[in-house]
Design a protein around this motif. Structure first.
Motif, PDB file in Angstrom:
ATOM      1  N   UNK A  31      14.485 -13.613  16.036  1.00  0.00           N
ATOM      2  CA  UNK A  31      14.258 -13.647  17.478  1.00  0.00           C
ATOM      3  C   UNK A  31      15.357 -12.896  18.232  1.00  0.00           C
ATOM      4  N   UNK A  32      16.557 -12.938  17.739  1.00  0.00           N
ATOM      5  CA  UNK A  32      17.671 -12.239  18.388  1.00  0.00           C
ATOM      6  C   UNK A  32      17.515 -10.734  18.219  1.00  0.00           C
ATOM      7  N   UNK A  33      17.058 -10.317  17.053  1.00  0.00           N
ATOM      8  CA  UNK A  33      16.844  -8.889  16.800  1.00  0.00           C
ATOM      9  C   UNK A  33      15.767  -8.360  17.727  1.00  0.00           C
ATOM     10  N   UNK A  34      14.714  -9.133  17.920  1.00  0.00           N
ATOM     11  CA  UNK A  34      13.637  -8.690  18.818  1.00  0.00           C
ATOM     12  C   UNK A  34      14.108  -8.589  20.254  1.00  0.00           C
ATOM     13  N   UNK A  35      14.967  -9.516  20.666  1.00  0.00           N
ATOM     14  CA  UNK A  35      15.470  -9.491  22.037  1.00  0.00           C
ATOM     15  C   UNK A  35      16.396  -8.311  22.309  1.00  0.00           C
ATOM     16  N   UNK A  38      29.551  -5.004   6.272  1.00  0.00           N
ATOM     17  CA  UNK A  38      28.819  -4.911   7.533  1.00  0.00           C
ATOM     18  C   UNK A  38      27.313  -4.985   7.292  1.00  0.00           C
ATOM     19  N   UNK A  39      26.856  -4.328   6.242  1.00  0.00           N
ATOM     20  CA  UNK A  39      25.420  -4.337   5.921  1.00  0.00           C
ATOM     21  C   UNK A  39      24.943  -5.745   5.573  1.00  0.00           C
ATOM     22  N   UNK A  40      25.737  -6.474   4.797  1.00  0.00           N
ATOM     23  CA  UNK A  40      25.360  -7.846   4.445  1.00  0.00           C
ATOM     24  C   UNK A  40      25.273  -8.736   5.682  1.00  0.00           C
ATOM     25  N   UNK A  41      26.198  -8.553   6.608  1.00  0.00           N
ATOM     26  CA  UNK A  41      26.165  -9.350   7.840  1.00  0.00           C
ATOM     27  C   UNK A  41      24.943  -9.002   8.684  1.00  0.00           C
ATOM     28  N   UNK A  42      24.632  -7.710   8.787  1.00  0.00           N
ATOM     29  CA  UNK A  42      23.449  -7.302   9.549  1.00  0.00           C
ATOM     30  C   UNK A  42      22.176  -7.815   8.890  1.00  0.00           C
ATOM     31  N   UNK A  43      22.148  -7.782   7.558  1.00  0.00           N
ATOM     32  CA  UNK A  43      20.977  -8.264   6.831  1.00  0.00           C
ATOM     33  C   UNK A  43      20.788  -9.765   7.035  1.00  0.00           C
ATOM     34  N   UNK A  44      21.887 -10.523   6.967  1.00  0.00           N
ATOM     35  CA  UNK A  44      21.801 -11.965   7.183  1.00  0.00           C
ATOM     36  C   UNK A  44      21.385 -12.278   8.616  1.00  0.00           C
ATOM     37  N   UNK A  45      21.886 -11.503   9.562  1.00  0.00           N
ATOM     38  CA  UNK A  45      21.495 -11.711  10.958  1.00  0.00           C
ATOM     39  C   UNK A  45      20.004 -11.451  11.150  1.00  0.00           C
ATOM     40  N   UNK A  55      25.450 -13.848  17.962  1.00  0.00           N
ATOM     41  CA  UNK A  55      26.538 -13.094  18.582  1.00  0.00           C
ATOM     42  C   UNK A  55      27.829 -13.242  17.776  1.00  0.00           C
ATOM     43  N   UNK A  56      28.000 -14.398  17.127  1.00  0.00           N
ATOM     44  CA  UNK A  56      29.174 -14.597  16.275  1.00  0.00           C
ATOM     45  C   UNK A  56      29.178 -13.602  15.118  1.00  0.00           C
ATOM     46  N   UNK A  58      29.720 -18.584  24.414  1.00  0.00           N
ATOM     47  CA  UNK A  58      29.441 -19.960  24.827  1.00  0.00           C
ATOM     48  C   UNK A  58      29.153 -20.019  26.320  1.00  0.00           C
ATOM     49  N   UNK A  59      29.910 -19.257  27.097  1.00  0.00           N
ATOM     50  CA  UNK A  59      29.699 -19.250  28.546  1.00  0.00           C
ATOM     51  C   UNK A  59      28.354 -18.650  28.933  1.00  0.00           C
TER      52      UNK A  59
END
Length: 268
Positions: free
Chosen positions: A262-266, A249-256, A190-191, A157-158
């Motif tokens: 855009x976050x993955x590209x950054x 972990x894989x499911x979370x990465x896939x959902x992200x 990031x969450x 958040x900061x």
């Protein structure tokens, strides 16, 4: 070159090669151990491991239950409930610390202190406060991940730029809209990363508690079978835990990757 990307095919080949090397090393160690002691059970052969898997999935003649089924249900229920309460609590606390200076001053010191307390060392406290039923396992997991996860959310958040908040205010956003539409959406990628890092510790806390007071679950079964030196059952259970954690972990990465390209590209 540092961090120079490689082709996808090489990534896959190197990953498969590392697994093959690991399995080959285990096979060699097992064969060497059985040459020294043919009756050894600490490093079971692949045939013995297959017998252990069969023993886990078959109906036990004493309990008339399949070990892997009853243990999976108990451990999974405790883990998911603990993660649910811990994540929800961490999101609330982290947002309060990151959005409001009064909450930051009030909550950061205790969260920083509690994050340094190993939940496994406080097992006796949990026994006294909530007993030894499901509530104890859930409380222990939630307590274990909440302080660290809330601090990760607070830092995320900061990191939201002040310019972004000023622009939203200029456009007439209320405080609630500012938090929900700007801050929450900005920190969601990031969450997910922070939650991924908490899966391993949560499983450690749960298995440790099940080893001490559990009457069913992966920790209980591993403790019981390790006392009998039935490592052909213990190793498949450990492999199942590893596979389960990897799958989460894989499911979370896939959902992200799907929700926040855009976050993955950054970050790539």
């Amino acid at each position: 070159m540092i961090r120079q990307p490689i082709q996808t095919k090489w990534t896959i080949l190197l990953g498969v090669l590392s697994i093959i090397i690991m399995l080959s090393v285990y096979t060699w160690l097992s064969q060497r151990q059985h040459k020294i002691n043919p009756d050894d059970t600490t490093m079971p052969t692949w045939q013995q491991l297959a017998e252990g898997v069969k023993k886990s999935v078959e109906v036990n003649h004493r309990s008339e239950e399949r070990w892997i089924v009853v243990d999976s249900k108990a451990t999974a229920a405790r883990l998911f409930l603990g993660l649910l309460f811990g994540i929800v609590g961490a999101i609330i606390v982290g947002l309060l610390m990151g959005c409001f200076s009064v909450c930051e001053a009030f909550l950061v010191p205790p969260m920083s202190l509690l994050a340094k307390v190993p939940p496994t060392a406080a097992l006796a406290v949990f026994f006294v406060l909530v007993g030894t039923d499901t509530e104890m396992f859930v409380t222990m997991i939630a307590f274990g991940i909440l302080p660290t996860l809330s601090q990760s959310i607070y830092l995320a958040v900061r990191d939201v730029r002040d310019e972004t908040l000023y622009k939203a205010c200029t456009l007439g956003a209320s405080q609630t809209e500012l938090i929900w539409n700007v801050i929450v959406r900005a920190i969601l990628p990031k969450l997910i990363d922070a939650i991924r890092l908490q899966i391993g510790p949560a499983m450690v806390y749960l298995i440790a508690a099940e080893m001490v007071v559990g009457d069913v679950g992966f920790g209980y079964r591993i403790r019981l079978q390790s006392r009998l030196l039935n490592m052909n059952v213990v190793y498949p259970y450990l492999a199942t835990l590893a596979g389960f954690g990897f799958f989460m972990d894989y499911l979370l990465r896939l959902s992200q990757r799907f929700l926040f390209p855009w976050y993955i590209r950054e970050t790539s």
